[in-house]
Write a protein that holds these residues in place. Sequence first.
Motif, mmCIF file in Angstrom:
data_model
loop_
_atom_site.group_PDB
_atom_site.id
_atom_site.type_symbol
_atom_site.label_atom_id
_atom_site.label_comp_id
_atom_site.label_asym_id
_atom_site.label_seq_id
_atom_site.Cartn_x
_atom_site.Cartn_y
_atom_site.Cartn_z
ATOM 1 N N LEU A 1 54.700 -20.698 -14.459
ATOM 2 C CA LEU A 1 53.558 -19.951 -13.958
ATOM 3 C C LEU A 1 54.016 -18.511 -13.844
ATOM 4 C CD1 LEU A 1 50.755 -19.531 -12.850
ATOM 5 C CD2 LEU A 1 51.551 -20.371 -10.625
ATOM 6 N N ILE A 2 53.450 -17.650 -14.686
ATOM 7 C CA ILE A 2 53.817 -16.236 -14.705
ATOM 8 C C ILE A 2 53.017 -15.506 -13.644
ATOM 9 C CG2 ILE A 2 53.905 -14.133 -16.077
ATOM 10 C CD1 ILE A 2 53.937 -15.878 -18.577
ATOM 11 N N LEU A 3 53.724 -14.809 -12.762
ATOM 12 C CA LEU A 3 53.102 -14.000 -11.719
ATOM 13 C C LEU A 3 53.649 -12.582 -11.837
ATOM 14 C CD1 LEU A 3 53.409 -16.536 -8.758
ATOM 15 C CD2 LEU A 3 51.380 -16.070 -10.155
ATOM 16 N N GLY A 4 52.956 -11.774 -12.602
ATOM 17 C CA GLY A 4 53.354 -10.389 -12.798
ATOM 18 C C GLY A 4 52.131 -9.507 -12.663
ATOM 19 N N THR A 5 51.971 -8.558 -13.557
ATOM 20 C CA THR A 5 50.737 -7.778 -13.586
ATOM 21 C C THR A 5 49.550 -8.709 -13.751
ATOM 22 O OG1 THR A 5 51.886 -5.884 -14.553
ATOM 23 C CG2 THR A 5 49.493 -5.943 -14.780
ATOM 24 N N GLY A 6 49.701 -9.703 -14.628
ATOM 25 C CA GLY A 6 48.697 -10.751 -14.806
ATOM 26 C C GLY A 6 49.261 -12.086 -14.376
ATOM 27 N N SER A 7 48.514 -13.148 -14.637
ATOM 28 C CA SER A 7 49.002 -14.488 -14.334
ATOM 29 C C SER A 7 48.532 -15.451 -15.412
ATOM 30 C CB SER A 7 48.511 -14.968 -12.963
ATOM 31 O OG SER A 7 47.106 -15.188 -12.979
ATOM 32 N N SER B 1 40.194 -13.119 -15.136
ATOM 33 C CA SER B 1 41.227 -14.104 -14.846
ATOM 34 C C SER B 1 42.345 -13.440 -14.045
ATOM 35 C CB SER B 1 41.724 -14.688 -16.176
ATOM 36 O OG SER B 1 42.632 -15.735 -15.983
ATOM 37 N N ASP B 2 43.586 -13.838 -14.292
ATOM 38 C CA ASP B 2 44.760 -13.258 -13.616
ATOM 39 C C ASP B 2 44.751 -13.457 -12.104
ATOM 40 O OD1 ASP B 2 45.803 -12.498 -16.002
ATOM 41 O OD2 ASP B 2 45.158 -10.417 -15.884
ATOM 42 N N GLU B 3 44.264 -14.609 -11.662
ATOM 43 C CA GLU B 3 44.254 -14.917 -10.231
ATOM 44 C C GLU B 3 45.687 -14.986 -9.695
ATOM 45 O OE1 GLU B 3 40.915 -17.297 -12.285
ATOM 46 O OE2 GLU B 3 43.040 -16.832 -12.644
ATOM 47 N N GLY B 4 45.882 -14.444 -8.495
ATOM 48 C CA GLY B 4 47.194 -14.474 -7.873
ATOM 49 C C GLY B 4 48.178 -13.471 -8.441
ATOM 50 N N GLY C 1 46.863 -19.208 -2.501
ATOM 51 C CA GLY C 1 45.999 -20.356 -2.743
ATOM 52 C C GLY C 1 45.774 -20.580 -4.231
ATOM 53 N N HIS C 2 45.580 -19.499 -4.985
ATOM 54 C CA HIS C 2 45.416 -19.631 -6.437
ATOM 55 C C HIS C 2 46.692 -20.162 -7.079
ATOM 56 C CE1 HIS C 2 41.425 -17.954 -7.004
ATOM 57 N NE2 HIS C 2 41.732 -16.956 -6.199
ATOM 58 N N VAL C 3 47.836 -19.676 -6.606
ATOM 59 C CA VAL C 3 49.112 -20.162 -7.132
ATOM 60 C C VAL C 3 49.257 -21.653 -6.857
ATOM 61 C CG1 VAL C 3 51.622 -20.009 -6.913
ATOM 62 C CG2 VAL C 3 50.229 -17.925 -6.943
ATOM 63 N N GLU C 4 48.896 -22.070 -5.665
ATOM 64 C CA GLU C 4 49.019 -23.480 -5.308
ATOM 65 C C GLU C 4 48.104 -24.348 -6.159
ATOM 66 O OE1 GLU C 4 48.356 -23.212 -1.114
ATOM 67 O OE2 GLU C 4 50.514 -23.061 -0.693
ATOM 68 N N ARG C 5 46.915 -23.856 -6.469
ATOM 69 C CA ARG C 5 46.012 -24.639 -7.328
ATOM 70 C C ARG C 5 46.556 -24.731 -8.752
ATOM 71 N NH1 ARG C 5 42.388 -22.590 -3.604
ATOM 72 N NH2 ARG C 5 42.054 -20.586 -4.649
ATOM 73 N N PHE C 6 47.182 -23.653 -9.219
ATOM 74 C CA PHE C 6 47.853 -23.706 -10.513
ATOM 75 C C PHE C 6 48.912 -24.811 -10.509
ATOM 76 C CE2 PHE C 6 46.713 -19.306 -12.122
ATOM 77 C CZ PHE C 6 46.432 -19.678 -13.425
ATOM 78 N N VAL C 7 49.766 -24.795 -9.480
ATOM 79 C CA VAL C 7 50.861 -25.759 -9.408
ATOM 80 C C VAL C 7 50.327 -27.181 -9.294
ATOM 81 C CG1 VAL C 7 52.868 -26.526 -8.074
ATOM 82 C CG2 VAL C 7 52.481 -24.077 -8.445
ATOM 83 N N GLU C 8 49.281 -27.374 -8.487
ATOM 84 C CA GLU C 8 48.683 -28.704 -8.359
ATOM 85 C C GLU C 8 48.171 -29.212 -9.700
ATOM 86 O OE1 GLU C 8 45.700 -28.034 -5.456
ATOM 87 O OE2 GLU C 8 47.104 -27.909 -3.770
ATOM 88 N N THR C 9 47.556 -28.322 -10.468
ATOM 89 C CA THR C 9 47.043 -28.707 -11.782
ATOM 90 C C THR C 9 48.183 -29.059 -12.729
ATOM 91 O OG1 THR C 9 45.157 -27.210 -11.496
ATOM 92 C CG2 THR C 9 45.618 -27.954 -13.728
ATOM 93 N N VAL D 1 50.281 -26.431 -23.653
ATOM 94 C CA VAL D 1 48.967 -26.351 -23.007
ATOM 95 C C VAL D 1 48.959 -25.069 -22.180
ATOM 96 C CG1 VAL D 1 47.349 -27.411 -21.395
ATOM 97 C CG2 VAL D 1 48.759 -28.861 -22.870
ATOM 98 N N ALA D 2 47.983 -24.200 -22.406
ATOM 99 C CA ALA D 2 47.875 -22.950 -21.657
ATOM 100 C C ALA D 2 46.794 -23.059 -20.603
ATOM 101 C CB ALA D 2 47.560 -21.792 -22.607
ATOM 102 N N LEU D 3 47.052 -22.480 -19.438
ATOM 103 C CA LEU D 3 46.076 -22.433 -18.346
ATOM 104 C C LEU D 3 45.931 -20.993 -17.891
ATOM 105 C CD1 LEU D 3 47.394 -25.399 -16.123
ATOM 106 C CD2 LEU D 3 45.612 -25.493 -17.885
ATOM 107 N N GLY D 4 44.698 -20.510 -17.789
ATOM 108 C CA GLY D 4 44.459 -19.149 -17.325
ATOM 109 C C GLY D 4 44.922 -18.124 -18.336
ATOM 110 N N GLY D 5 45.149 -16.902 -17.831
ATOM 111 C CA GLY D 5 45.613 -15.833 -18.701
ATOM 112 C C GLY D 5 44.538 -15.254 -19.597
ATOM 113 N N TYR D 6 43.296 -15.269 -19.127
ATOM 114 C CA TYR D 6 42.187 -14.800 -19.968
ATOM 115 C C TYR D 6 41.948 -13.301 -19.849
ATOM 116 C CZ TYR D 6 41.508 -19.804 -19.743
ATOM 117 O OH TYR D 6 41.717 -21.157 -19.771
ATOM 118 N N GLY D 7 42.716 -12.639 -19.004
ATOM 119 C CA GLY D 7 42.598 -11.192 -18.897
ATOM 120 C C GLY D 7 41.934 -10.729 -17.619
#
Length: 296
Positions: free
Chosen positions: A121-127, A148-151, A231-239, A138-144
């Motif tokens: 899970l990349i957490l930088g300028t974007g996510s 997107s880019d939650e967290g 919270g967004h990071v946690e939902r990413f990890v849960e998924t 499999v890619a999740l998020g990262g739509y710009g």
Amino acid sequence: MGGGGVTFYLGIDAGGSHCRARLVDASGRDIGTGQAGAANAGIGVEALRAVLSDVIGQAVAMLSPAERAQVRVGMGIAGIRRPGIRAALAQSDFGVGSVTLASDAQIAHLGAHGGGDGAILILGTGSAALLRIEGQEVALGGYGFPVSDEGSGAALGLSAVRHALRALDGRTQWTPLADAISARFDHDTIRAVAWMAQATPRDYGALAPIVMDHADANDPIARSIVEDAAGHVERFVETIVARGVVRCTLVGGLAPRLRPWLRVRTVAHLCPPLGDPLDGALRLAGLTFAPDRAVR
């Protein structure tokens, strides 16, 4: 430098805030480095090509023309999925032997998991998240940003600017965070709006450390912004965990600061990376083992 058919490997990590390059020889020994500013696809093909050429030039400066022809490059580019970007870069002449292209997420994954299965899970300028399950990506998020880019750092900065503007209006409480952000615009909403008209994700991301500092100092609004990001990071990890991934790693500049805000049960699913994105880019270039950090 040595000559005569020696292969060199150049890894490039081109992201929303910076572009880094590392050149090594076949044994993994560092030979040269390069660094520049933003190098994501959002800056445009010509600007992106110029930044990449710059960092390549820095890294190979000590090589002869013959040696440059032996350089194998692995590039991880943020936003490479945008139409036309990969094709334009593939047709570019960077003055090296060969170039292999991937996304910034792919090289981060290669570095974090050594080419094996797992998730990042990349957490930088974007996510964005990238999973590798039985060899399949499999890619999740990262739509710009801002869709997107939650967290991410950009998301934190955007929330902080919103808070500052509301506070200047008197529509929400005035906190130290509001003061720190609005001070960047001389507490003038007109200046803030003018800045926003030109602001990039990197500009918003530059405000993230301010948000984190004030959250750590118990500013109530900063805390709520960071808690929402967590919270967004946690939902990413849960998924990710629900997909059956065993190894999950946080990467990116914001990751160390957000990790303490995650719940214990989330942190329990995380593991440290085996290497960094530049290690992954070198692997993409063809280096068959992670560089020995002991020689740096």
